[in-house]
Design an enzyme around this catalytic site. Structure first.
Site, PDB file in Angstrom:
ATOM      1  N   ALA A  65       0.912  -1.196   0.042  1.00 46.50           N
ATOM      2  CA  ALA A  65      -0.121   0.071   0.048  1.00 46.50           C
ATOM      3  C   ALA A  65       0.908   1.147  -0.053  1.00 46.50           C
ATOM      4  O   ALA A  65       2.098   1.290   0.495  1.00 46.50           O
ATOM      5  CB  ALA A  65      -0.747  -0.200   1.364  1.00 46.50           C
ATOM      6  N   GLY A 110       0.495  -4.810   0.668  1.00 43.29           N
ATOM      7  CA  GLY A 110      -0.807  -4.927   0.094  1.00 43.29           C
ATOM      8  C   GLY A 110      -0.611  -5.354  -1.636  1.00 43.29           C
ATOM      9  O   GLY A 110      -1.602  -6.054  -2.031  1.00 43.29           O
ATOM     10  N   GLU A 113      -1.016  -9.175  -0.882  1.00 46.32           N
ATOM     11  CA  GLU A 113      -2.741  -9.380  -0.551  1.00 46.32           C
ATOM     12  C   GLU A 113      -3.345  -9.301  -1.928  1.00 46.32           C
ATOM     13  O   GLU A 113      -4.294  -9.888  -2.236  1.00 46.32           O
ATOM     14  CB  GLU A 113      -3.156  -8.170   0.308  1.00 46.32           C
ATOM     15  N   GLU A 133       4.141  -5.379   7.285  1.00 48.60           N
ATOM     16  CA  GLU A 133       3.529  -4.494   7.888  1.00 48.60           C
ATOM     17  C   GLU A 133       4.092  -4.183   9.324  1.00 48.60           C
ATOM     18  O   GLU A 133       4.233  -3.205   9.772  1.00 48.60           O
ATOM     19  CB  GLU A 133       2.068  -4.628   7.972  1.00 48.60           C
TER      20      GLU A 133
HETATM   21  N1  DAK Z   1       4.667   3.013  -0.566  1.00 47.97           N
HETATM   22  C1  DAK Z   1       5.068   4.371  -1.074  1.00 47.97           C
HETATM   23  N2  DAK Z   1       6.423   4.209  -1.839  1.00 47.97           N
HETATM   24  C2  DAK Z   1       6.897   3.257  -1.917  1.00 47.97           C
HETATM   25  C3  DAK Z   1       6.727   2.092  -1.434  1.00 47.97           C
HETATM   26  C4  DAK Z   1       5.450   1.894  -0.773  1.00 47.97           C
HETATM   27  N3  DAK Z   1       4.911   0.710  -0.233  1.00 47.97           N
HETATM   28  N4  DAK Z   1       7.601   0.995  -1.656  1.00 47.97           N
HETATM   29  C5  DAK Z   1       8.615   1.703  -2.486  1.00 47.97           C
HETATM   30  N5  DAK Z   1       8.338   3.148  -2.820  1.00 47.97           N
HETATM   31  C6  DAK Z   1       8.999   4.128  -3.398  1.00 47.97           C
HETATM   32  C7  DAK Z   1      10.298   4.490  -2.614  1.00 47.97           C
HETATM   33  O1  DAK Z   1       9.757   5.532  -1.438  1.00 47.97           O
HETATM   34  C8  DAK Z   1      10.962   5.249  -3.512  1.00 47.97           C
HETATM   35  O2  DAK Z   1      10.752   6.215  -3.783  1.00 47.97           O
HETATM   36  P1  DAK Z   1      11.740   7.524  -4.262  1.00 47.97           P
HETATM   37  O3  DAK Z   1      12.525   7.666  -2.680  1.00 47.97           O
HETATM   38  O4  DAK Z   1      12.377   7.204  -5.153  1.00 47.97           O
HETATM   39  O5  DAK Z   1      10.685   8.845  -4.520  1.00 47.97           O
HETATM   40  C9  DAK Z   1      10.909   4.086  -4.839  1.00 47.97           C
HETATM   41  O6  DAK Z   1       9.532   3.494  -4.376  1.00 47.97           O
HETATM   42  C10 DAK Z   1      11.856   3.036  -4.962  1.00 47.97           C
HETATM   43  O7  DAK Z   1      12.007   2.414  -3.686  1.00 47.97           O
HETATM   44  P2  DAK Z   1      13.523   2.018  -3.037  1.00 47.97           P
HETATM   45  O8  DAK Z   1      14.340   3.297  -3.614  1.00 47.97           O
HETATM   46  O9  DAK Z   1      13.264   1.916  -1.825  1.00 47.97           O
HETATM   47  O10 DAK Z   1      13.684   0.778  -3.882  1.00 47.97           O
HETATM   48  P3  DAK Z   1      14.740  -0.301  -3.503  1.00 47.97           P
HETATM   49  O11 DAK Z   1      14.767  -1.295  -4.412  1.00 47.97           O
HETATM   50  O12 DAK Z   1      16.029   0.239  -2.807  1.00 47.97           O
HETATM   51  O13 DAK Z   1      13.904  -1.086  -2.328  1.00 47.97           O
HETATM   52  C11 DAK Z   1      12.055  -2.282  -1.485  1.00 47.97           C
HETATM   53  C12 DAK Z   1      12.879  -1.887  -2.726  1.00 47.97           C
HETATM   54  C13 DAK Z   1      10.546  -2.994  -1.706  1.00 47.97           C
HETATM   55  C14 DAK Z   1      12.929  -3.265  -0.564  1.00 47.97           C
HETATM   56  C15 DAK Z   1      11.707  -0.947  -0.496  1.00 47.97           C
HETATM   57  O14 DAK Z   1      11.127  -0.069  -1.364  1.00 47.97           O
HETATM   58  C16 DAK Z   1      10.711  -1.117   0.478  1.00 47.97           C
HETATM   59  O15 DAK Z   1      10.978  -1.719   1.472  1.00 47.97           O
HETATM   60  N6  DAK Z   1       9.458  -0.633   0.304  1.00 47.97           N
HETATM   61  C17 DAK Z   1       8.446  -1.018   1.253  1.00 47.97           C
HETATM   62  C18 DAK Z   1       8.104  -2.084   1.383  1.00 47.97           C
HETATM   63  C19 DAK Z   1       6.714  -2.296   2.361  1.00 47.97           C
HETATM   64  O16 DAK Z   1       6.984  -1.876   3.627  1.00 47.97           O
HETATM   65  N7  DAK Z   1       5.834  -2.591   1.922  1.00 47.97           N
HETATM   66  C20 DAK Z   1       4.408  -2.812   2.736  1.00 47.97           C
HETATM   67  C21 DAK Z   1       3.783  -1.286   2.620  1.00 47.97           C
HETATM   68  S1  DAK Z   1       2.483  -1.395   4.012  1.00 47.97           S
HETATM   69  C22 DAK Z   1      -4.220  -1.093   5.945  1.00 47.97           C
HETATM   70  C23 DAK Z   1      -4.317  -1.302   4.789  1.00 47.97           C
HETATM   71  C24 DAK Z   1      -3.190  -1.836   3.958  1.00 47.97           C
HETATM   72  C25 DAK Z   1      -2.179  -2.156   4.592  1.00 47.97           C
HETATM   73  C26 DAK Z   1      -2.132  -1.884   6.092  1.00 47.97           C
HETATM   74  C27 DAK Z   1      -3.029  -1.337   6.808  1.00 47.97           C
HETATM   75  N8  DAK Z   1      -5.171  -0.589   6.674  1.00 47.97           N
HETATM   76  C28 DAK Z   1      -6.043   0.263   5.932  1.00 47.97           C
HETATM   77  C29 DAK Z   1      -5.506  -0.792   8.197  1.00 47.97           C
HETATM   78  C30 DAK Z   1      -1.054  -2.655   3.925  1.00 47.97           C
HETATM   79  C31 DAK Z   1      -0.078  -2.000   4.135  1.00 47.97           C
HETATM   80  C32 DAK Z   1       1.254  -2.306   3.404  1.00 47.97           C
HETATM   81  O17 DAK Z   1       1.299  -2.771   2.377  1.00 47.97           O
END
Ligand code: DAK
Length: 257
Positions: A65, A110, A113, A133
């Site tokens: 997300a 997400g 998911e 998460e």
């Molecule tokens: N959201 C927004 N931007 C994201 C992102 C994300 N999930 N993942 C990556 N990006 C963006 C980065 O900020 C970066 O942007 P700039 O800095 O270039 O502007 C760009 O994508 C490239 O990412 P990286 O530079 O970090 O790329 P790397 O290859 O170094 O790393 C990575 C790739 C996938 C390991 C890393 O980007 C990463 O760890 N990303 C976050 C992964 C993550 O934590 N995903 C889970 C998100 S939380 C809910 C509803 C839904 C959810 C929860 C609750 N409720 C309403 C209660 C779901 C939650 C999630 O999905």
């Protein structure tokens, strides 16, 4: 509706939906859900479409997300955000035709998911999977807590959910999170072959087997078996799909669905 995030391409009777926001690793924002709902409703109204494929542009399937969009939400807004996503992913399960996730890269949070809302998952050897998460002080909000344990069993689900560990395609295959793995260069070609195979089968039978399996999974065993018996019977009779399929087999010809 004009799409900003999704590319929607039709190839014969297969629709390929590509999430195209690679600069943010295809992170899911509110616009994504609006567009996806629109695609699902369009596909529902096109009986000629037999299979949907969902994939991502660039190095991610979907990295989760959109954290930037979520960060300012309060509790009520968070729950609402969760319900919107849950509804969209559930609508993929309810869509009559098969939906395949072609996982080209990161499928995190997400993104995993979304993949789990599809009927099955075909991955590239480069794909990475995880529910990170808890690293953000969150839990999955698009029914990931419910689907993961149903798909891979409680032990592997709780391990992934609580550790936030990212796993590769081989481990995902081993625990049954994905069904097949291919080299990245041939992923889409192989997914298209699978989609063409599904599209060549009895169209009513494919839809019914999805509905009966999915609905039955949420039912008592005997009620699910009764649902199966009713739907099994519905494929028999004069000019039915079953009649054509069985006649074609006996006549050693291809069925004319
Ligand atoms: N959201 C927004 N931007 C994201 C992102 C994300 N999930 N993942 C990556 N990006 C963006 C980065 O900020 C970066 O942007 P700039 O800095 O270039 O502007 C760009 O994508 C490239 O990412 P990286 O530079 O970090 O790329 P790397 O290859 O170094 O790393 C990575 C790739 C996938 C390991 C890393 O980007 C990463 O760890 N990303 C976050 C992964 C993550 O934590 N995903 C889970 C998100 S939380 C809910 C509803 C839904 C959810 C929860 C609750 N409720 C309403 C209660 C779901 C939650 C999630 O999905």
């Amino acid at each position: 509706m004009e799409y900003e995030i999704l590319n929607v391409a039709f190839q014969d009777n297969i629709v390929i939906v590509t999430i195209n926001r690679p600069k943010a690793l295809n992170a899911l924002n509110a616009r994504f859900f609006q567009e996806m709902d629109d695609v699902v409703s369009n596909v529902t109204n096109k009986p000629e479409i037999k299979v949907m494929i969902i994939t991502g542009e660039g190095k991610a399937f979907v990295a989760g997300a959109d954290i930037a969009e979520m960060v300012d939400k309060n509790s009520a807004e968070g729950s609402e955000f969760s319900r919107i996503g849950q509804h969209t992913f559930r609508s993929l399960e309810k869509l009559k035709i098969p939906v395949i996730a072609a996982i080209n890269g990161f499928a995190l949070g997400g993104g995993l998911e979304l993949a789990m809302g599809c009927d099955f998952r075909i991955a590239s050897t480069k794909a990475k999977f995880g529910q990170p998460e808890v690293s953000l002080g969150l839990i999955p909000g698009y029914a990931g807590t419910q689907r993961l344990s149903r798909l891979v069993g409680m032990g592997d689900a709780l391990f992934l959910l609580m550790s936030a560990e990212m796993i590769g395609a081989d481990d995902a295959l081993r625990i049954g999170l994905v069904q097949k793995v291919f080299e990245p260069e041939v992923l889409m070609e192989e997914v298209m072959k699978i989609a063409q195979t599904l599209a060549s089968k009895g169209p009513q039978a494919v839809k019914k087997v999805k509905a009966v399996t999915r609905q039955g999974y949420l039912m008592d065993f005997d009620k699910g078996s009764e649902l199966e018996a009713i739907q099994f019977g519905s494929l028999f009779g004069n000019e039915s799909e079953g009649e054509e399929g069985m006649m074609a087999f006996l006549a050693k010809r291809k069925p004319n669905w």
